[in-house]
Design an enzyme around this catalytic site. Structure first.
Site, PDB file in Angstrom:
ATOM      1  N   ALA A  61      -7.259   5.267   0.607  1.00 52.52           N
ATOM      2  CA  ALA A  61      -8.220   6.331   0.300  1.00 52.52           C
ATOM      3  C   ALA A  61      -9.654   5.807   0.332  1.00 52.52           C
ATOM      4  O   ALA A  61     -10.547   6.433   0.928  1.00 52.52           O
ATOM      5  CB  ALA A  61      -7.906   6.940  -1.069  1.00 52.52           C
ATOM      6  N   GLU A  62      -9.897   4.658  -0.287  1.00 55.04           N
ATOM      7  CA  GLU A  62     -11.271   4.142  -0.314  1.00 55.04           C
ATOM      8  C   GLU A  62     -11.726   3.698   1.069  1.00 55.04           C
ATOM      9  O   GLU A  62     -12.886   3.878   1.432  1.00 55.04           O
ATOM     10  CB  GLU A  62     -11.420   2.996  -1.318  1.00 55.04           C
ATOM     11  CG  GLU A  62     -12.857   2.538  -1.411  1.00 55.04           C
ATOM     12  CD  GLU A  62     -13.295   2.078  -2.781  1.00 55.04           C
ATOM     13  OE1 GLU A  62     -14.448   1.614  -2.869  1.00 55.04           O
ATOM     14  OE2 GLU A  62     -12.528   2.187  -3.752  1.00 55.04           O
ATOM     15  N   THR A  63     -10.816   3.165   1.858  1.00 52.07           N
ATOM     16  CA  THR A  63     -11.168   2.762   3.228  1.00 52.07           C
ATOM     17  C   THR A  63     -11.616   3.974   4.039  1.00 52.07           C
ATOM     18  O   THR A  63     -12.662   3.948   4.705  1.00 52.07           O
ATOM     19  CB  THR A  63      -9.962   2.085   3.906  1.00 52.07           C
ATOM     20  OG1 THR A  63      -9.608   0.914   3.162  1.00 52.07           O
ATOM     21  CG2 THR A  63     -10.271   1.722   5.348  1.00 52.07           C
TER      22      THR A  63
END
Length: 141
Positions: A61-63
């Protein structure tokens, strides 16, 4: 190895081989300002019960969200994660999961994205929300 859009400011190419998503098998397959898509294998990213690790979902998700934030950042700004929340709806046991990041808000100083992660059957396994802060590009980047 994960693809990194070549037009993102502040990317240090000398660190790309050490980028965490590479170690996890994350591949960014589509990147546009309004939609960033990536996949990640379940194998190799498990917790001791044999389920996809929640931290792996968070990394995917953060990527994707950070990539979307960078694509939407004003000139001279870089995106850095400020807050991430993940709701894990169901377990993924095998195959690959796919994440899709779409903008909720894109501004001059912050951007927020929803990231929906699904299994190979198209069932939602995780919903994440990422807010990034936009800072001045470091000198020499």
């Amino acid at each position: 190895m994960a693809n990194i859009p070549g037009n993102l400011p502040g990317i240090r190419q000398d660190l790309v081989d050490q980028w965490l998503p590479n170690r996890m098998g994350i591949e960014i397959t589509e990147w546009q300002p309004d939609r960033v898509v990536g996949t990640m294998p379940v194998a190799g990213n498990l917790q001791p019960y044999g389920l996809l690790h929640g931290g792996a979902n968070a990394t995917l998700a953060e990527t994707l969200g950070s990539t979307a934030a960078a694509l939407n950042a004003p000139d001279g700004k870089v995106a850095m994660g400020l807050e991430l929340s993940c709701t894990h709806h169901r377990a993924a046991l095998s195959g690959h999961v796919t994440g899709v990041a779409t903008p909720i808000h894109t501004g001059r100083s912050t951007s927020t994205f929803e990231i929906v992660i699904t299994d190979e059957a198209g069932k939602r396994t995780c919903t994440a929300r990422l807010t990034c802060i936009l800072r001045d590009t470091p000198p020499g980047s």
